[in-house]
Design an enzyme around this catalytic site. Sequence first.
Site, PDB file in Angstrom:
ATOM      1  N   ASP A 136      55.111 -76.242   7.849  1.00  0.00           N
ATOM      2  CA  ASP A 136      56.420 -76.259   7.206  1.00  0.00           C
ATOM      3  C   ASP A 136      56.356 -76.785   5.780  1.00  0.00           C
ATOM      4  O   ASP A 136      57.380 -76.815   5.090  1.00  0.00           O
ATOM      5  CB  ASP A 136      57.397 -77.106   8.029  1.00  0.00           C
ATOM      6  N   ASP A 465      63.623 -82.220  20.732  1.00  0.00           N
ATOM      7  CA  ASP A 465      62.951 -82.241  22.029  1.00  0.00           C
ATOM      8  C   ASP A 465      63.894 -82.693  23.144  1.00  0.00           C
ATOM      9  O   ASP A 465      63.984 -82.050  24.199  1.00  0.00           O
ATOM     10  CB  ASP A 465      61.713 -83.146  21.970  1.00  0.00           C
TER      11      ASP A 465
END
Length: 756
Positions: A136, A465
């Site tokens: 990223d 998550d």
Amino acid sequence: MAANPNISLPLYERVPEKNTLHKVLNVIILLLLLSLLGYRLFSLKIHGFPWLLAFLCESCFTFSWICSTVTKWSPVDCITYPERLLQRVHDLPAVDIFVTTADAVLEPPIMTVNTVLSLLAVDYPADKLACYVSDDGCSPLTFYSLVEASKFAKLWVPFCKKYGIPIRAPFRFFSTHELSSGTAQFRQDWQRMKEEYEELSRKILDVATPIHGTTSTRLDLTGEFEAFANVERNNHPTIIKVISDNKDGEINGEVPHLVYISREKRPRHHHHYKAGAMNVLTRVSGMMTNAPFMLNVDCDMFPNNPQVMLHAMCLLLGSKSERDSGFIQAPQKFYDAPKDDPYGNQFIVLQHYLHRGMGGIQGPMYCGTGCFHRRKVIYGLPPDRSEVNRRLMLKGGELGKLFGNSTKFCESAAHALSGLEQKTDCCDNISSSIEAAYQVAGCNYEYGSSWGNQVGWVYGSTTEDIVTGLRIHRQGWRSMFLNPDPPAFLGCAPTGGPGSLTQQKRWATGLTEVLFSKNSPILATLNGKLEFKACFFYLWILTCGLRSVPELCYTVLPAYCIITNTTFLPKVEEKAICVFASLFVSYNLYTLWEFNKLGQSIKAWWNNQKMARIYSTCSWFFGFLAIILKLLSISPTVFEITRKDQSSAEDDDNNKVDVARFTFDESPKFIAGTAILFLQLISLAIVLSRLSQQAALEVDGSGLREVLCGVLVVLYFSPFLKGLFGRGKYGIPTSIMYKSIAFALLFVHLCTWRQM
């Protein structure tokens, strides 16, 4: 011919743990807490504001204790048998591996390289694995490192499998295993591998070193690196590079597929942090290999157990029902962690008791790394689908609304949802799927689809998550805890004050976001299939940001009582003081026993106790404030990357001591802790002043009880006390001190003004 007896044996066993003593101690502490609240409630009328504040804080602590007690009530462990799997399953399913990195400075490429090399070398058929690395940060240095690593992998992978190397991360293997035994051929190969790895490390380091007087790397951005020329970190097109295309499986020492991905980013498009990167990895892998199972790891988390894939398959393939294994979570454990857990972030006790406790309910939460997923579960398929629902979901129009406007990807998703293992047209040559992969990696692709909501990793939180695992549990799936020996994965824990507090703030921010969103566990229980007891666990986790408020209030309460000459504790001659004393002693002995039972030292217990106070009043409180600002539309939340430093067993003792020392910077997160310390010191100085004037403490006012509590708070914040006298990064910056003193003096002024 006699039948193999192992054929009928299970691939894993669920083993309930006996915890009678735990239950008794938990109930005793709960009864003491309820007695304390009862005493507070019935005596509110005869006491003032401190009593009411203490009652509210202790009510929050009691709720938190109920949640943790419910979670830990019926612990279950899973024992896997990979040798039975190999005898029973001859054609193992494919696995797509996702490695995520976001910053080549905070997450050094050599660390990512070691993780990738260890994953490529696990004990699993190479033609069944594909490793996708998401960058990223769009760093040419990361891509260069992976290209060079793929060359080394052609030597490293066969070496590991030939000699059964126990640790497949090169940096860890060469730093912990000396060449002292083995055959002459092994010694020769060992020496060659070490020299090759040192050469690889040197190349990466040379390229990573900026040209003198500039911030530019030494890479020539031409040829295969041309795509990285003139790109900005948050403004660039998609870059997908097939670094290694394994067409022949394990023949001739081939290694698994290795693909580099840097998704498109544009300033006006929200990229959704790690969740967005994971969804791009899911779609690109769906176009190329479309394995039915996926493993995601952070760039610092390497497989420590070479049979980790086999252990996970025992749980995924050995379940009587797929519902029982929606995802498989391994604990986060760390290598070369500082002795006695000085930053309280190794989570040894937390993971042992809470994850096993959740194993007896609906399964452990998803922790963001070291987790095996079923692709169809990530695609949003519920476990109890009927034939009618399945057909509706597989309609072309419905697939387009869910997965986007790529016909090829919808076909790929249909394969995954229908239970077919792989696509048959692009697995042999993944390079042929690059054009289609570019389409699904674009920042506009998700518009009009269900990505980030019903499909893929869930958006709207910096803790993608937790919210993604919660959505899976809400659908009725269960999860399992993977805890083989040796540990499945090892990573590096943040060290120093700034890194540790930043990580905790990000978690608190994200968890509080989830609590106040449509993904709240209360709604998941009422409207979904999250089990009632599992709701208690999620509430215990998600309310950490909210708990920072009563934690902060309770921490400053002793100082407030001393300054205003009031009290929040019963007098020594009152019987109720026994409840407080019993609760304090029993809680600390109980937590100390938990640590001792797992082989942790008293110092480790104390470090965790004081860091829990520091995290709750500093990191968690700032995370809570960040959510308040977001809800008021004043400031959005920000994903802060934690610095990761790769250490080794070769570090000298002085370096290990330095790692254990608390460090500071000019982050506002240190203001709260420093202000609390100054406030307690001021209150203790007031006590000494009263004693020097021979003014006895008032009968109905603050006394020795509040003084002892104030001293305890100072001990909890001892890292800040040492920081007052430290230098450099070990000292509290002057700007933080000035601001903290101002807040402390303001608090004292308000307390004395209220008395007037």
